[in-house]
Design a protein around this motif. Structure first.
Motif, mmCIF file in Angstrom:
data_model
loop_
_atom_site.group_PDB
_atom_site.id
_atom_site.type_symbol
_atom_site.label_atom_id
_atom_site.label_comp_id
_atom_site.label_asym_id
_atom_site.label_seq_id
_atom_site.Cartn_x
_atom_site.Cartn_y
_atom_site.Cartn_z
ATOM 1 N N LEU A 131 54.677 36.209 43.738
ATOM 2 C CA LEU A 131 53.458 35.658 43.132
ATOM 3 C C LEU A 131 52.763 34.706 44.099
ATOM 4 O O LEU A 131 51.549 34.790 44.300
ATOM 5 N N ILE A 132 53.525 33.813 44.700
ATOM 6 C CA ILE A 132 52.930 32.864 45.648
ATOM 7 C C ILE A 132 52.312 33.606 46.835
ATOM 8 O O ILE A 132 51.210 33.294 47.286
ATOM 9 N N LYS A 133 53.015 34.626 47.321
ATOM 10 C CA LYS A 133 52.505 35.415 48.442
ATOM 11 C C LYS A 133 51.216 36.147 48.038
ATOM 12 O O LYS A 133 50.228 36.158 48.791
ATOM 13 N N ALA A 134 51.214 36.729 46.842
ATOM 14 C CA ALA A 134 50.046 37.491 46.387
ATOM 15 C C ALA A 134 48.843 36.578 46.150
ATOM 16 O O ALA A 134 47.703 36.949 46.477
ATOM 17 N N ILE A 135 49.070 35.389 45.601
ATOM 18 C CA ILE A 135 47.968 34.449 45.410
ATOM 19 C C ILE A 135 47.366 34.090 46.765
ATOM 20 O O ILE A 135 46.143 34.050 46.929
ATOM 21 N N GLY A 136 48.234 33.815 47.753
ATOM 22 C CA GLY A 136 47.735 33.483 49.088
ATOM 23 C C GLY A 136 46.844 34.569 49.655
ATOM 24 O O GLY A 136 45.761 34.291 50.193
ATOM 25 N N GLU A 137 47.261 35.817 49.495
ATOM 26 C CA GLU A 137 46.494 36.941 50.038
ATOM 27 C C GLU A 137 45.179 37.146 49.272
ATOM 28 O O GLU A 137 44.112 37.330 49.872
ATOM 29 N N ARG A 138 45.261 37.121 47.961
ATOM 30 C CA ARG A 138 44.066 37.346 47.134
ATOM 31 C C ARG A 138 43.066 36.188 47.263
ATOM 32 O O ARG A 138 41.848 36.393 47.232
ATOM 33 N N TYR A 139 43.576 34.971 47.399
ATOM 34 C CA TYR A 139 42.733 33.782 47.533
ATOM 35 C C TYR A 139 41.988 33.801 48.864
ATOM 36 O O TYR A 139 40.792 33.516 48.932
ATOM 37 N N GLU A 140 42.684 34.166 49.913
ATOM 38 C CA GLU A 140 42.042 34.270 51.228
ATOM 39 C C GLU A 140 40.947 35.330 51.198
ATOM 40 O O GLU A 140 39.841 35.134 51.722
ATOM 41 N N LEU A 141 41.239 36.446 50.542
ATOM 42 C CA LEU A 141 40.267 37.531 50.432
ATOM 43 C C LEU A 141 39.037 37.093 49.636
ATOM 44 O O LEU A 141 37.898 37.379 50.017
ATOM 45 N N LEU A 142 39.271 36.358 48.542
ATOM 46 C CA LEU A 142 38.164 35.895 47.700
ATOM 47 C C LEU A 142 37.207 35.011 48.494
ATOM 48 O O LEU A 142 35.993 35.050 48.281
ATOM 49 N N GLN A 143 37.741 34.221 49.423
ATOM 50 C CA GLN A 143 36.906 33.278 50.171
ATOM 51 C C GLN A 143 36.314 33.888 51.447
ATOM 52 O O GLN A 143 35.592 33.223 52.180
ATOM 53 N N SER A 144 36.610 35.152 51.701
ATOM 54 C CA SER A 144 36.073 35.835 52.875
ATOM 55 C C SER A 144 34.660 36.353 52.587
ATOM 56 O O SER A 144 34.229 36.387 51.434
ATOM 57 N N PRO A 145 33.905 36.762 53.622
ATOM 58 C CA PRO A 145 32.593 37.374 53.373
ATOM 59 C C PRO A 145 32.724 38.582 52.440
ATOM 60 O O PRO A 145 33.632 39.389 52.592
ATOM 61 N N GLN A 146 31.837 38.660 51.476
ATOM 62 C CA GLN A 146 31.857 39.706 50.440
ATOM 63 C C GLN A 146 33.137 39.655 49.583
ATOM 64 O O GLN A 146 33.494 40.631 48.925
ATOM 65 N N GLY A 147 33.812 38.502 49.602
ATOM 66 C CA GLY A 147 35.039 38.366 48.814
ATOM 67 C C GLY A 147 34.799 38.466 47.319
ATOM 68 O O GLY A 147 35.636 38.993 46.580
ATOM 69 N N ASP A 148 33.643 37.958 46.859
ATOM 70 C CA ASP A 148 33.304 38.044 45.432
ATOM 71 C C ASP A 148 33.260 39.505 44.984
ATOM 72 O O ASP A 148 33.900 39.892 44.004
ATOM 73 N N GLU A 149 32.476 40.284 45.736
ATOM 74 C CA GLU A 149 32.296 41.693 45.360
ATOM 75 C C GLU A 149 33.619 42.453 45.434
ATOM 76 O O GLU A 149 33.915 43.282 44.562
ATOM 77 N N HIS A 150 34.410 42.170 46.454
ATOM 78 C CA HIS A 150 35.691 42.863 46.602
ATOM 79 C C HIS A 150 36.619 42.532 45.434
ATOM 80 O O HIS A 150 37.286 43.426 44.884
ATOM 81 N N THR A 151 36.671 41.250 45.047
ATOM 82 C CA THR A 151 37.555 40.838 43.956
ATOM 83 C C THR A 151 37.132 41.491 42.644
ATOM 84 O O THR A 151 37.979 41.985 41.878
ATOM 85 N N ILE A 152 35.831 41.551 42.386
ATOM 86 C CA ILE A 152 35.350 42.187 41.157
ATOM 87 C C ILE A 152 35.665 43.680 41.174
ATOM 88 O O ILE A 152 36.118 44.246 40.168
ATOM 89 N N ARG A 153 35.475 44.310 42.313
ATOM 90 C CA ARG A 153 35.764 45.742 42.434
ATOM 91 C C ARG A 153 37.248 46.019 42.180
ATOM 92 O O ARG A 153 37.614 46.952 41.468
ATOM 93 N N GLU A 154 38.112 45.196 42.790
ATOM 94 C CA GLU A 154 39.561 45.358 42.612
ATOM 95 C C GLU A 154 39.974 45.114 41.166
ATOM 96 O O GLU A 154 40.822 45.813 40.620
#
Length: 252
Positions: free
Chosen positions: A169-192
């Motif tokens: 869980l901690i590892k997955a939060i780290g990965e997903r959180y980094e992705l969310l804050q990346s360029p186009q992270g909003d759109e990627h998170t919503i798509r996923e």
């Protein structure tokens, strides 16, 4: 961007991991501090509902985040956390879960996990407290909720390794959180999120907003994570709060 550096603080018994994380955040602790407790005496869910937290029966977890995001994107942290829980359950338990908008993780239509993200002001800047409660053991659930709740043990017919779930869980939060804050992270998170939720598109639901209740069909998410529901006459209603109930059970 620096990767999340987790620090785990463990408690035998605590009022609420979210409340402790808030105290730690206000005291200046950095993002990545995790609160893990064997039991909670005042566990809370969304809308101030009680979250049953018997000793050693579940994973009771909260993490401090200090997002570098526009405030308009902060609601997506809940979606990010839900995806991270699904990632962790698949890796640690080989369990495929469904996401029910906005913050429940379900298996076979029954709630397995709840997520509560709260925002607080601290001296340095605002922080997000991500609280996650996962039912691990089958005998932990009161008989009164057995028709609408489940556990990892019940869903897999195996006793889960709580430490492995926590680690993933901690590892997955780290990965997903980094992705969310990346360029186009909003759109990627919503798509996923939409790809991992049976509630995203084409689901017949009932929505309860205080005294207002209506039914319709889900049509994806807004850019801030709000649920789009098409009602009679092809009118679209945007749901940012309230309870959403499926009118037909999911096959997930």
């Amino acid at each position: 961007m620096t990767l999340l550096q987790p620090t785990i603080l463990r408690f035998d018994s605590i009022d609420s991991t979210n409340l402790e994380a808030m105290r730690q955040a206000k005291a200046g602790e950095p993002e990545g501090v995790c609160i893990v407790a064997r039991e909670q005496t005042n566990g809370r869910g969304r809308l101030d509902r009680i979250w049953q937290s018997p000793k050693d029966a579940g994973l009771y977890f909260s993490m401090i985040l200090r997002p570098r995001l526009e405030m308009s994107s902060w609601p997506l942290i809940t979606l990010m956390a839900a995806l991270a829980v699904c990632d962790a359950l698949m890796k640690a338990c080989a369990l495929r879960a469904d996401i029910k908008w906005p913050n429940d993780i379900c298996v076979n239509g029954r709630k397995l996990c709840g997520i509560l993200v709260e925002t607080i002001e601290t001296e340095s800047k605002a922080a997000a407290i991500v609280g996650i409660g996962i039912n691990l053991k089958a005998n932990s659930l009161p008989a009164t909720v057995s028709d609408r709740a489940t556990s990892v043990e019940s869903a897999t017919a195996r006793q889960p390794d709580g430490e492995r779930v926590l680690e993933e869980l901690i590892k997955a939060i780290g990965e997903r959180y980094e992705l969310l804050q990346s360029p186009q992270g909003d759109e990627h998170t919503i798509r996923e999120w939409c790809a991992n939720s049976s509630y995203a598109v084409g689901r017949q639901v009932r929505v309860a907003l205080g005294n207002d209740t209506f039914e319709g069909t889900t049509r994806g998410l807004e850019s801030d994570g709000a649920l789009r529901v098409e009602v009679e006459g092809q009118k679209m209603r945007i749901v940012r709060a309230g309870d959403v109930t499926a009118l037909r059970p999911s096959t997930v």
